[in-house]
Write a protein that holds these residues in place. Structure first.
Motif: not given
Lengths: 326, 326
Positions: B10-18, B66-67, B284-287
């Protein structure tokens, strides 16, 4: 073990496909098929046979993929299903409203024949469509804008040529810079037809023709010109030949979408093409490779660019792509 | 029947996925997994559990995909194969030299588990890679150029922060306009590293630090800065917070290729992103959707963006896409 390509129809697009084959080492052109008398046709590849399209009946061993270079209005709705029974085929069908029915017809025929039929290849539909789907999938909260040009619209040029007193004509579709800027800035503007594109026409009039009447007839022509700001230039036959003999085109798909707390993202896919038919032909040839590969895996039926993974278009191996293109 | 998404890290990328999950109606976030104590983590989605990553061991019914939002240097080489045995997974592995071995490791694990493992998602690698392959497939006689920026490079910002006397730093990568223009004009120029990008650094120095020494150390740092024209600005902590708190990025893949008798074509795919992690998370979410669909069809193993047809990324039906996006 080259992929054997046949071309059906030898107009601008057919010649574009022919040039594309020359750039691809894994392909060979084995024949050009025409509805005309083959003797009347001189093609740009030495040693390749020109045959009447009747010789396609019943299939041929020297064609892995038949690239069908016909018009969307009357040719492709018949030709693509007909030949999808016999060969893997690729077409550039672009009558948007009829794509679903064309797809269904090609799907049935291709499955009957155990072949792949890729429809609506090229750049729009084609590469532009792919860009719209990727962007929409990544940023569902957003909007796509498509701009065409600067480039020659053959349909609009033909429409002018049908006017009485017109000897020749060339029409350029030009995107409006202000509209492009507004879209690129992420403002998601609402744009009318007139605000997105202008149309510029170069016309060779017959001797003694009424130029004012021609100009008026162009500018008020419904669907083609009436909804646009249109300029008309009368030029000589020599000027037409000297300045307007190419078929450049291009355009942009610009997609603007939002994530999180108002963060905006602009995705743009743009093309600047010296030759519309040669680029379109190059897309069709990459799709022909995909048709061949898919069929080699036992797949049959109609496909569009949405159904085909990027690697299928490439002559390179999966290992090579992963090592050097990711 | 939403697609159930888990986020690991849950860094920058994890929050972006969220944030990306919130924009997609066919998905639901069912848990955020962390190596830290879950009690220490406050996430931006109400009602979603935060759990220690140990709770992923042995699999879970509430995760379809799981992303994995870890670093490429040490996290992903271990995490992605480990979790690909248990779940469909997506990562953004971007250490180019190690992609082939990472792919092989994930492929084995994913096949063992009957899962899909999509590696190297995002925009570069990812969307930029797709653009390179499409253009190279269509125009084999051509050349690709990739430009990054203007945008924040987190790796370069971190490198500056490690210098003695530096309290905070932000580094912008900026493409050189002259180089962009040359490439867009179809000249296929040969460009050195220095000619393609400049680097601009904003540095908060500690009280009494030797600014001249810091500036010199930045500009001469091998790999990171020595090969670039670099400018350094010393600013206050307040200025850093006010002017440089975002993580914008972007860039362009420009491909120039030739067909026929010297006709040139320029294909450009460009991104202008307000938030690098939110756009990357959206890819990542589209993938993740593609991973879910592929696995639902019984496919398993490692995949990259090259192996996935565009329609798999979309929430829309094939009929809808053909009718409205072609």
């Amino acid at each position: 073990m080259s992929i054997k390509i046949g071309i059906l129809g030898y107009g601008n697009l057919g010649r574009g496909v022919e040039e594309a084959v020359k750039k691809n080492d894994d392909m060979v052109l084995t024949g050009v098929y025409t509805r005309r008398d083959p003797k009347d046709l001189k093609i740009n590849t030495e040693g390749v046979a020109v045959r009447n399209c009747s010789e396609l009946e019943g299939g041929r061993d020297d064609i892995d993929v038949l690239v069908i270079c016909g018009g969307s209005a009357t040719d492709l709705p018949n030709m693509t299903p007909k030949y999808a029974k016999l060969f893997n085929v690729v077409d550039s069908f672009d009558t948007h409203a009829n794509i679903p029915s064309h797809f269904a017809n090609v799907d049935k025929a291709a499955k009957d024949g155990g072949n792949i039929g890729i429809i609506s290849g090229g750049w729009d539909p084609g590469m532009f469509s792919i860009s719209r789907v990727y962007a929409d999938s990544i940023l569902p909260d957003g909007q796509a804008y498509t701009f065409w040009g600067k480039g020659v619209s053959q349909g609009h040029s033909d429409a002018i040529r049908r006017i009485k007193g017109v000897k020749d004509a060339r029409q350029y579709t030009i995107p409006v810079e202000k509209a492009l800027d507004a879209v690129r800035s992420g403002q998601n503007p609402t744009l009318t037809t007139r605000e997105k594109h202008t149309r510029e026409c170069f016309v060779v009039a017959e001797d003694g023709a009424d130029k004012a009447a021609i100009e008026n007839e162009i500018k008020t022509m419904p669907n083609y010109f009436a909804d646009y700001d249109t300029t008309v230039h009368f030029i000589s036959e020599d000027e037409m030949k000297r300045d307007h003999s190419g078929l450049p085109h291009g355009g942009s798909v610009i997609y603007s979408g939002t994530t999180g707390q108002g963060n905006n993202h602009v995705v743009e896919y743009s093309l600047k093409l010296d030759s519309n038919p040669e680029f379109t032909g190059s897309v069709l040839i990459a799709l022909a490779r995909a048709a061949y590969k898919l069929n080699s895996e036992g797949v049959s039926g109609a496909k569009t660019v949405f159904d085909i993974a990027p690697a299928y278009l490439s002559a390179k191996s999966a290992d090579d792509l992963r090592a050097h293109y990711l």
